[in-house]
Design a protein around this motif. Structure first.
Motif, mmCIF file in Angstrom:
data_model
loop_
_atom_site.group_PDB
_atom_site.id
_atom_site.type_symbol
_atom_site.label_atom_id
_atom_site.label_comp_id
_atom_site.label_asym_id
_atom_site.label_seq_id
_atom_site.Cartn_x
_atom_site.Cartn_y
_atom_site.Cartn_z
ATOM 1 N N GLU A 26 0.825 -1.201 0.000
ATOM 2 C CA GLU A 26 0.000 0.000 0.000
ATOM 3 C C GLU A 26 0.864 1.258 0.000
ATOM 4 O OE1 GLU A 26 -0.502 -2.417 2.442
ATOM 5 O OE2 GLU A 26 -2.193 -3.393 1.466
ATOM 6 N N GLU A 27 1.979 1.217 0.736
ATOM 7 C CA GLU A 27 2.877 2.362 0.776
ATOM 8 C C GLU A 27 3.530 2.590 -0.588
ATOM 9 O OE1 GLU A 27 5.562 1.330 3.879
ATOM 10 O OE2 GLU A 27 4.301 2.184 5.455
ATOM 11 N N VAL A 28 3.905 1.506 -1.249
ATOM 12 C CA VAL A 28 4.529 1.614 -2.566
ATOM 13 C C VAL A 28 3.541 2.198 -3.559
ATOM 14 C CG1 VAL A 28 5.516 0.295 -4.479
ATOM 15 C CG2 VAL A 28 6.125 -0.272 -2.116
ATOM 16 N N VAL A 33 1.427 6.816 -6.741
ATOM 17 C CA VAL A 33 0.292 7.679 -7.076
ATOM 18 C C VAL A 33 0.663 9.132 -6.826
ATOM 19 C CG1 VAL A 33 -2.047 8.313 -6.381
ATOM 20 C CG2 VAL A 33 -1.454 5.915 -6.731
ATOM 21 N N ARG A 34 1.352 9.404 -5.740
ATOM 22 C CA ARG A 34 1.775 10.771 -5.443
ATOM 23 C C ARG A 34 2.754 11.281 -6.500
ATOM 24 N NH1 ARG A 34 4.139 10.435 0.192
ATOM 25 N NH2 ARG A 34 3.800 8.232 -0.086
ATOM 26 N N LEU A 39 3.302 14.796 -11.635
ATOM 27 C CA LEU A 39 3.708 14.892 -13.028
ATOM 28 C C LEU A 39 2.574 15.295 -13.959
ATOM 29 C CD1 LEU A 39 6.038 11.795 -13.296
ATOM 30 C CD2 LEU A 39 6.662 14.171 -12.950
ATOM 31 N N LYS A 40 1.388 15.490 -13.474
ATOM 32 C CA LYS A 40 0.285 15.897 -14.336
ATOM 33 C C LYS A 40 0.536 17.299 -14.852
ATOM 34 C CE LYS A 40 -3.378 13.054 -12.447
ATOM 35 N NZ LYS A 40 -4.674 13.027 -11.775
ATOM 36 N N LEU A 41 0.166 17.501 -16.118
ATOM 37 C CA LEU A 41 0.362 18.797 -16.749
ATOM 38 C C LEU A 41 -0.925 19.588 -16.705
ATOM 39 C CD1 LEU A 41 2.349 17.700 -19.910
ATOM 40 C CD2 LEU A 41 3.254 18.700 -17.837
#
Length: 128
Positions: A26-28, A33-34, A39-41
């Protein structure tokens, strides 16, 4: 030898490896996800990328078309230069022909064929 002190024996020490603490799946996933969220533009960045790509494409096409136009202009220049050389050669040949036709020996020959005679009193020099 005086250089005995230059080389020293380096004793290798065994490296100690520190193992990373175990992470739960879950941590990975949350870490991935973070990273993806960072990285979203934005719409503005996408617009900048698209407009930059369009401008780059237009500039590349402009460079290619200008190279083609330059090549065509050079070809036309070579063609005109060759025509100029041909006309200059023709002019030189015609001037030589004029000189041959105006020679006094040829004029006397033509006069004798026409039953004419040369009188110095009747000769006039005409210049342009």
């Amino acid at each position: 030898m005086a250089q005995n002190n230059l080389a020293r024996k380096i004793v290798e020490q065994p490296e100690t490896y520190v193992s990373a603490p175990e992470q739960t799946p879950e941590e990975v996933v949350s870490r991935n996800v973070r990273a993806a969220e960072r990285l979203k533009l934005s719409a503005f960045e996408k617009l900048l990328i698209v407009s930059g790509s369009v401008i780059l494409t237009v500039l590349m096409l402009l460079v290619v078309s200008s190279k083609i136009a330059l090549s065509n202009a050079q070809h036309q220049l070579q063609h005109v230069d060759s025509q100029i050389v041909n006309v200059q050669n023709d002019n030189t040949n015609l001037k030589q022909q004029i000189g041959e036709l105006q020679s006094s020996s040829r004029l006397e020959k033509v006069a004798k064929q026409g039953n004419m005679s040369l009188k110095n009193a009747n000769i006039r020099n005409v210049t342009k």
